[in-house]
Design a protein around this motif. Structure first.
Motif, PDB file in Angstrom:
ATOM      1  N   GLY A 117       0.897  -6.285   2.885  1.00 37.32           N
ATOM      2  CA  GLY A 117       0.585  -4.935   2.442  1.00 37.32           C
ATOM      3  C   GLY A 117      -0.906  -4.680   2.331  1.00 37.32           C
ATOM      4  N   ASN A 118      -1.239  -3.510   1.826  1.00 32.96           N
ATOM      5  CA  ASN A 118      -2.631  -3.089   1.713  1.00 32.96           C
ATOM      6  C   ASN A 118      -3.291  -3.649   0.466  1.00 32.96           C
ATOM      7  OD1 ASN A 118      -2.555  -1.507   4.078  1.00 32.96           O
ATOM      8  ND2 ASN A 118      -1.715   0.242   2.968  1.00 32.96           N
ATOM      9  N   TRP A 151      -5.267  -3.700  -3.128  1.00 38.32           N
ATOM     10  CA  TRP A 151      -5.095  -2.963  -4.381  1.00 38.32           C
ATOM     11  C   TRP A 151      -6.330  -2.107  -4.644  1.00 38.32           C
ATOM     12  CZ3 TRP A 151      -7.457  -2.445  -9.085  1.00 38.32           C
ATOM     13  CH2 TRP A 151      -6.679  -1.917 -10.118  1.00 38.32           C
ATOM     14  N   THR A 156      -2.881   0.250  -4.722  1.00 37.93           N
ATOM     15  CA  THR A 156      -1.994   0.813  -3.705  1.00 37.93           C
ATOM     16  C   THR A 156      -1.258   2.052  -4.188  1.00 37.93           C
ATOM     17  OG1 THR A 156      -0.230  -0.679  -4.423  1.00 37.93           O
ATOM     18  CG2 THR A 156      -1.632  -1.417  -2.587  1.00 37.93           C
ATOM     19  N   THR A 157      -1.326   2.346  -5.490  1.00 32.83           N
ATOM     20  CA  THR A 157      -0.681   3.547  -6.026  1.00 32.83           C
ATOM     21  C   THR A 157      -1.639   4.253  -6.981  1.00 32.83           C
ATOM     22  OG1 THR A 157       0.319   2.377  -7.896  1.00 32.83           O
ATOM     23  CG2 THR A 157       1.620   2.531  -5.872  1.00 32.83           C
ATOM     24  N   ASN A 179       0.863   6.668  -2.702  1.00 29.39           N
ATOM     25  CA  ASN A 179       1.033   5.237  -2.502  1.00 29.39           C
ATOM     26  C   ASN A 179       0.670   4.851  -1.078  1.00 29.39           C
ATOM     27  OD1 ASN A 179       3.551   4.265  -0.803  1.00 29.39           O
ATOM     28  ND2 ASN A 179       4.148   6.171  -1.812  1.00 29.39           N
ATOM     29  N   VAL A 190       1.287   1.284  -0.027  1.00 30.59           N
ATOM     30  CA  VAL A 190       1.681  -0.115  -0.212  1.00 30.59           C
ATOM     31  C   VAL A 190       1.526  -0.897   1.081  1.00 30.59           C
ATOM     32  CG1 VAL A 190       3.596  -1.639  -0.826  1.00 30.59           C
ATOM     33  CG2 VAL A 190       3.215   0.472  -2.110  1.00 30.59           C
ATOM     34  N   LEU A 247      -7.160   5.288  -3.924  1.00 32.15           N
ATOM     35  CA  LEU A 247      -6.485   4.196  -3.236  1.00 32.15           C
ATOM     36  C   LEU A 247      -7.473   3.418  -2.377  1.00 32.15           C
ATOM     37  CD1 LEU A 247      -3.228   5.962  -1.957  1.00 32.15           C
ATOM     38  CD2 LEU A 247      -3.566   4.689  -4.082  1.00 32.15           C
ATOM     39  N   ASN A 265      -6.834   2.120   0.345  1.00 34.98           N
ATOM     40  CA  ASN A 265      -6.581   2.522   1.733  1.00 34.98           C
ATOM     41  C   ASN A 265      -7.190   3.880   2.071  1.00 34.98           C
ATOM     42  OD1 ASN A 265      -5.004   1.875   4.240  1.00 34.98           O
ATOM     43  ND2 ASN A 265      -4.077   3.864   3.772  1.00 34.98           N
ATOM     44  N   GLY A 278      -2.929   8.165   1.294  1.00 33.91           N
ATOM     45  CA  GLY A 278      -1.636   7.571   0.975  1.00 33.91           C
ATOM     46  C   GLY A 278      -0.538   8.607   1.097  1.00 33.91           C
TER      47      GLY A 278
END
Length: 308
Positions: free
Chosen positions: A49-50, A52, A54-55, A64, A66, A205, A207, A210
């Motif tokens: 997963g990605n 942290w 992640t949410t 999110n 994840v 996030l 990422n 999300g």
């Protein structure tokens, strides 16, 4: 009531990812009370997963990213699904399939379908398509039709294509999946969103963007379900912002045959069974004697005529 390959005691099930593979949720509620259990989206190999965080909670719901964290299909076949078969032999299981290439989708779908206790496959086509520049599989009708046809030819169990709302016209994508041989649709997946920390000026996030889930999705999902129902008679599992029995009934009126509960379970693990328990009283309040009759009436009023 029924979905392809499954007879449901009630129309409520957890959305993919919110119940993992059942073990944790079983500590909070009786899985047998669910209409079905949808397991976490599974890929060919383990995915960590990605990074942290992640949410993140936002004014519009949960974001999110994840990153499809899962143990891989071999672990699911050797450990997760056998545990469910042993402890819940009569519980209908929906296997969620994901991948980064068409070949991976087909491979995972074949293996998932080999499990005796998986009655139905849900194909998560919101995953990045490595062969097509990273765009989600579900945004290109040509790719959707081809992928659906390949999976359908490779497995002997029904498939529901999980549609992304991140498109201009979801009916075009649904029609492509139907041409490819889909047995039905799950809709909708999350909307792409972005939120910033005002102190750091950085995304909440790791990422960056999300998937947005939560109550804000409900009217969007209801609208899209109605649009697809107006062009197709295939079964629909409605998902997006379902927090109450009233939300469930609204999705059935829009054209869904069953529903999934996602973000509601984050703060209330028993959300699915709480909603199931609330349904009879809410049905009585609105003069609804039968959920199947409600579904049938929507089909009669909204869906195109059956082909001769």
């Amino acid at each position: 009531m029924k979905l392809p390959g499954i007879t449901l005691n009630n129309p409520v099930m957890p959305a993919s990812g919110t119940a993992a593979y059942g073990q944790e949720l079983a500590q909070q509620l009786d899985l047998e009370a669910l209409g079905a259990l949808v397991i976490k989206s599974t890929t060919a190999e383990t995915k960590v997963g990605n990074a942290w965080p992640t949410t993140a909670h936002t004014t519009g719901g949960w974001l999110n990213a994840v990153g499809l964290k899962n143990p891989g299909i071999e672990v699911v076949l050797e450990e997760k699904l056998p545990w469910l078969a042993t402890h819940y032999p009569t519980l209908p299981i929906v296997g969620s399939v994901a991948g980064a290439t068409e070949d991976e989708y087909v491979t995972v779908a074949q293996k998932m379908a080999s499990a005796a206790n998986v009655a139905l496959l849900e194909i998560n086509i919101s995953c990045p398509n490595v062969a097509h520049g990273g765009l989600a599989f579900g945004t290109d009708p040509v790719v959707v039709e081809q992928l659906t046809r390949r999976i359908k030819a490779a497995v002997d169990k029904p498939i529901m294509m999980k549609l992304t709302p991140n498109v201009t016209d979801i009916t075009v994508i649904a029609a492509a999946a139907e041409r490819g041989g889909a047995d039905g649709f799950t809709m909708i997946n999350t909307l792409t969103g972005l939120s910033f920390d005002l102190a750091t000026r950085q995304p909440l996030l790791a990422n960056g963007t999300g998937g947005l889930s939560g109550a804000a999705l409900h009217p969007i999902a209801v609208r899209m379900i109605r649009q697809v129902r107006q062009q197709s008679r295939l079964p629909i599992i409605g998902v997006g912002g379902n927090f109450s029995a009233e939300d469930v009934l609204e999705m059935l009126i829009a054209g869904a045959n069953a529903v999934q509960i996602g973000a509601a379970t984050y703060g209330q693990p028993t959300a699915c069974t709480d909603i199931i328990a609330d349904l009879p009283a809410v049905m009585e309040k609105y003069g609804i004697d039968s959920l199947q009759a409600l579904i049938n009436q929507t089909l009669a009023d909204v869906a195109p005529a059956e082909k001769a």
